[in-house]
Scaffold this motif. Structure first.
Motif, PDB file in Angstrom:
ATOM      1  N   ALA A 110       0.870  -1.307   0.091  1.00 59.56           N
ATOM      2  CA  ALA A 110       0.042   0.103  -0.011  1.00 59.56           C
ATOM      3  C   ALA A 110       0.883   1.250   0.087  1.00 59.56           C
ATOM      4  O   ALA A 110       0.686   2.383  -0.694  1.00 59.56           O
ATOM      5  CB  ALA A 110      -0.962  -0.169   1.134  1.00 59.56           C
ATOM      6  N   MET A 134       1.432  -6.610  -8.101  1.00 58.74           N
ATOM      7  CA  MET A 134       2.164  -6.277  -6.841  1.00 58.74           C
ATOM      8  C   MET A 134       3.032  -7.348  -6.571  1.00 58.74           C
ATOM      9  O   MET A 134       2.857  -8.555  -6.342  1.00 58.74           O
ATOM     10  CB  MET A 134       1.022  -6.332  -5.659  1.00 58.74           C
ATOM     11  CG  MET A 134       0.213  -5.006  -5.801  1.00 58.74           C
ATOM     12  SD  MET A 134      -1.202  -5.273  -4.568  1.00 58.74           S
ATOM     13  CE  MET A 134      -0.402  -4.651  -2.948  1.00 58.74           C
ATOM     14  N   LEU A 194      -6.188  -0.910  -7.152  1.00 54.90           N
ATOM     15  CA  LEU A 194      -5.862  -0.305  -5.958  1.00 54.90           C
ATOM     16  C   LEU A 194      -5.039   0.987  -6.395  1.00 54.90           C
ATOM     17  O   LEU A 194      -5.351   2.216  -5.670  1.00 54.90           O
ATOM     18  CB  LEU A 194      -4.747  -1.048  -5.285  1.00 54.90           C
ATOM     19  CG  LEU A 194      -5.076  -2.120  -4.572  1.00 54.90           C
ATOM     20  CD1 LEU A 194      -4.200  -3.242  -3.852  1.00 54.90           C
ATOM     21  CD2 LEU A 194      -6.233  -1.626  -3.605  1.00 54.90           C
ATOM     22  N   ALA A 252      -5.953   2.780  -8.933  1.00 56.65           N
ATOM     23  CA  ALA A 252      -6.626   4.026  -9.649  1.00 56.65           C
ATOM     24  C   ALA A 252      -7.703   4.474  -8.261  1.00 56.65           C
ATOM     25  O   ALA A 252      -7.889   5.629  -8.449  1.00 56.65           O
ATOM     26  CB  ALA A 252      -7.714   3.234 -10.354  1.00 56.65           C
ATOM     27  N   MET A 253      -7.903   3.630  -7.317  1.00 54.54           N
ATOM     28  CA  MET A 253      -8.881   4.245  -6.323  1.00 54.54           C
ATOM     29  C   MET A 253      -7.942   5.051  -5.365  1.00 54.54           C
ATOM     30  O   MET A 253      -8.392   6.067  -4.780  1.00 54.54           O
ATOM     31  CB  MET A 253      -9.172   3.044  -5.316  1.00 54.54           C
ATOM     32  CG  MET A 253      -8.433   2.153  -4.556  1.00 54.54           C
ATOM     33  SD  MET A 253      -9.422   0.903  -3.603  1.00 54.54           S
ATOM     34  CE  MET A 253     -10.151  -0.096  -4.875  1.00 54.54           C
ATOM     35  N   THR A 254      -6.432   4.780  -5.210  1.00 58.15           N
ATOM     36  CA  THR A 254      -5.692   5.542  -4.661  1.00 58.15           C
ATOM     37  C   THR A 254      -5.497   7.081  -5.281  1.00 58.15           C
ATOM     38  O   THR A 254      -5.802   8.084  -4.323  1.00 58.15           O
ATOM     39  CB  THR A 254      -4.108   5.082  -4.484  1.00 58.15           C
ATOM     40  OG1 THR A 254      -4.455   3.593  -3.992  1.00 58.15           O
ATOM     41  CG2 THR A 254      -3.295   5.765  -3.668  1.00 58.15           C
ATOM     42  N   ILE A 312       2.494   1.603  -3.614  1.00 54.33           N
ATOM     43  CA  ILE A 312       1.163   2.368  -4.193  1.00 54.33           C
ATOM     44  C   ILE A 312       0.890   3.776  -4.069  1.00 54.33           C
ATOM     45  O   ILE A 312       0.736   4.559  -4.981  1.00 54.33           O
ATOM     46  CB  ILE A 312       0.095   1.473  -4.114  1.00 54.33           C
ATOM     47  CG1 ILE A 312      -0.019   0.069  -4.618  1.00 54.33           C
ATOM     48  CG2 ILE A 312      -1.406   1.856  -4.683  1.00 54.33           C
ATOM     49  CD1 ILE A 312      -1.001  -0.946  -4.376  1.00 54.33           C
ATOM     50  N   LYS A 313       0.925   4.304  -2.866  1.00 53.38           N
ATOM     51  CA  LYS A 313       0.580   5.591  -2.578  1.00 53.38           C
ATOM     52  C   LYS A 313       1.683   6.709  -3.418  1.00 53.38           C
ATOM     53  O   LYS A 313       1.620   7.534  -3.642  1.00 53.38           O
ATOM     54  CB  LYS A 313       0.607   5.727  -0.901  1.00 53.38           C
ATOM     55  CG  LYS A 313      -0.757   5.436  -0.667  1.00 53.38           C
ATOM     56  CD  LYS A 313      -0.984   5.978   0.854  1.00 53.38           C
ATOM     57  CE  LYS A 313      -1.520   4.846   1.747  1.00 53.38           C
ATOM     58  NZ  LYS A 313      -1.379   5.064   3.181  1.00 53.38           N
ATOM     59  N   MET A 358      -4.005  -2.682 -10.509  1.00 50.48           N
ATOM     60  CA  MET A 358      -4.449  -1.430 -11.024  1.00 50.48           C
ATOM     61  C   MET A 358      -5.547  -0.733 -10.214  1.00 50.48           C
ATOM     62  O   MET A 358      -5.868   0.368 -10.331  1.00 50.48           O
ATOM     63  CB  MET A 358      -5.007  -2.044 -12.560  1.00 50.48           C
ATOM     64  CG  MET A 358      -6.305  -2.606 -12.776  1.00 50.48           C
ATOM     65  SD  MET A 358      -6.474  -3.070 -14.423  1.00 50.48           S
ATOM     66  CE  MET A 358      -8.140  -3.561 -14.283  1.00 50.48           C
TER      67      MET A 358
END
Lengths: 425, 425
Positions: free
Chosen positions: A16, A43, A80, A82-84, A19-20, A78
């Motif tokens: 996570a 991931m 995760l 996009a929502m981030t 990803i951020k 993808m």
């Protein structure tokens, strides 16, 4: 407004936090006024974990189902990502390979891209959104099934999208700062290359350089896509892989270096078929048998036949994993082929020196042979292309050979390169 | 040749061993000469793990991306199941919700099925293959996006496929032996019900029975799909949920029991709005305010107004999670509604007695009230349908109430039911 395609590999989106971090970089690129399309891999170790699960269920997974399974990996990363990004206040939409129009052949596990119809990606961009596309995957119109592109697939997805959308640049994010003159783990004085032509990059990738996948480089060259290989951990410029038709990014006047980089490969073995009758068609027979094993033959060397025996030796290199199959296949045909001996040697290494300047520069091979000779390194095989010289040496001498050549061709930097963990894939 | 749809939940495919066990059962059904379609949920805790990942990335995940993320779960389980079956020598093909033709509305997270076009599933069956379909997921033609059906979605997928394909039966595999007269963890003498009408099952599910999801039962009733709820751990017959139009599976002559089962619900709270002026429109005002909070009101009771004050009390039950919102909304309108007090009580339980025989049998409610009275259990609210009587009691008396009623209505078995771990979802 520029259109930028960015590709992030599995290590860039391993958890996570990563990803951020990646989301932040993508959002910055968007806020700088660019249209942004992102191709993302699964991931971290997801793909390996899914392969382990498959292996626990059945010994030989059906290729169609294996593709269905593995494509879940990018679907997770993808979504995760996009929502981030959406959570940061910028519109983002994720698309599967199929939704993004990655049309491929029906060969599961190693599908080839036959068409790219990124209508939905273009629509998303027109609405001001960032499009996040699953790397590595596609869709076959013939079988109506989900496919995967095989190794390096996410790089290829990014390049294919960049070509289809007419992107200004395709940025390949990795965990190193760019393409280096050679592996900095072998030569600490390795220099980051600011710009390299697509054909040189192709030779380096084919000769074992791991940062960019051969297939993606080929696709980029064929479609004139400019690549920018750079680190996802820093904001520094990386390496531009440019289309030689369009010229060096810094202008035509820049003289091409004689040698741009040195690639190494340790995962090959040498097979020597000794005492083959020097008759027409014998070599063809041998390589027909090798071809049937689906082994990928790299270098081939045939010695001049000894006048007294009229017999010759044929040596070639193959990937280590194919060794057993090739040896078994040749042994089974010993009588037909009439060879006298069969040797298998997995203690070899290949060193390839690449540079577009070789075309106009004489004496490069002489310089190379002398440097190795002076360092007491024996050359076992040689093969050349217009802009590359590859030699096979003993495996334990490979690092020394690279260091010697790096210095001999004036590639050494004054400072030591930063080496990150990981492989850049 | 019969066409059988089988649904396996997450606990049935939690790991490779479970997947192999399920695959074996599916293959046996196929080898017995049936056409088989399977709807499968995500493995074990996959959905929760994906939700945790989303939460770690962004506080409020975009619904479209959340659906994209969660649907990776069934993609994994269905591919593993299909490859395992193929590994056993029987052709199997997995299909996503979209590939299987599960066309839904565009509401992410709670999409409704609007059409089922299982052309590819039918083709697979015609080729002799087993079709493995991802449960819980669909595709919206309007938004061209992937959707999920919300809770109990995989049951609904199975039932919808069974309806569209004209299946002979839809088998819902769970970790209990079937539908019981009541929860065997409360009443060890609970009996497995051999057959139950769809309308009774609907009342039980609506009243809190957890084995089958309400929506799937509704869909099955509307489309005349016969359900067979059974254990994935044994070969025993489970419970048949039959279409009352088509009659009891054992023949018309079987007399319907007065009471078929008892359901319980502990996750509701009671709100009492006290001293409401007994004027036309006051109740409407109250429930309009409650409706705006999107709380799902279950039972409603209004007392006769006291003659001297001309004021009345209105009580209703709502899910525990909605309590805060409803109380806040009512308090905010205290002056408009002119009520005197507002009480919130989360120590209640609901017990519902269901039986189609109630229609033709008199005195059931009297029998129920007497049984509870004799056990010293106070009834706080009552609501009835044609085939159901629900009462609200103190939460700590619920188990006792169920035991008393189970005995009073002659449901006790001579033996104790086997209780497996898990919840059957």
């Amino acid at each position: 407004m520029a259109l930028i395609v960015q590709k992030f590999g599995g290590s860039s989106v391993a958890d996570a936090e990563s990803i951020k971090r990646v989301a932040k970089r993508i959002v910055e690129t968007r806020r700088a006024g660019n249209e942004v399309v992102v191709a993302v891999s699964a991931m971290g170790d997801t793909t390996d974990e899914l392969l382990d699960l498959a292996a626990a269920c059945t010994p030989i997974p059906a290729p169609r189902e294996l593709d269905m399974l593995l494509t879940a990996g990018e679907r997770i990363s993808m979504a995760l990502l996009a929502m981030t990004i959406k959570g940061m206040g910028i519109e983002a939409l994720s698309f599967t390979g199929s939704q993004a129009g990655m049309i491929t052949t029906a060969e599961h596990g190693s599908a080839k891209i036959v068409d790219v119809t990124p209508g939905r990606v273009r629509e998303a961009l027109d609405q001001g959104a960032i499009a996040i596309v699953a790397g590595f995957q596609g869709f076959s119109r013939d079988s109506r099934d989900i496919t995967t592109l095989g190794r390096g697939g996410s790089d290829t997805t990014a390049v294919a999208l960049a070509a289809a959308l007419g992107a200004d640049v395709c940025e390949i994010y990795t965990d190193v700062d760019g393409i280096f003159t050679t592996d900095p783990r072998i030569v600490p004085q390795a220099r980051k290359i600011d710009a390299i032509s697509a054909e040189e990059m192709l030779e380096l990738a084919a000769a074992g350089a791991k940062v960019l996948h051969l297939r993606a480089v080929e696709y980029a060259r064929r479609h004139g896509v400019a690549l920018h290989v750079r680190s996802s951990f820093s904001d520094e410029q990386g390496t531009i892989v440019y289309d030689p038709q369009k010229g060096h990014p810094k202008g035509e006047q820049v003289e091409e270096p004689v040698i741009t980089g040195i690639a190494t490969e340790k995962s090959e073995a040498k097979v020597t078929v000794g005492g083959v009758p020097d008759a027409p068609g014998k070599a063809a027979q041998i390589f027909e048998i090798v071809a049937k094993t689906h082994a990928n033959v790299d270098m081939i060397v045939q010695n001049v036949s000894a006048a007294d025996t009229n017999r010759t030796d044929i040596s070639f290199t193959i990937p280590l994993g194919d060794g057993r199959r090739v040896i078994d296949a040749l042994e089974a045909e010993r009588e037909t082929l009439e060879f006298e001996s069969l040797q298998y040697d997995d203690q070899i290494a290949k060193v390839a020196v690449v540079g577009a300047g070789m075309r106009t520069s004489t004496g490069v091979s002489a310089q190379l042979f002398r440097a190795l000779y002076e360092a007491d390194i024996n050359i076992e095989m040689i093969s050349t292309s217009e802009i590359r010289i590859s030699v096979v040496t003993r495996a334990d001498l490979m690092d020394k050979a690279v260091r010697v050549l790096h210095t001999a061709f004036g590639l050494d930097s004054d400072t030591e390169a930063t080496v990150y963990a990981g492989t850049g894939r």
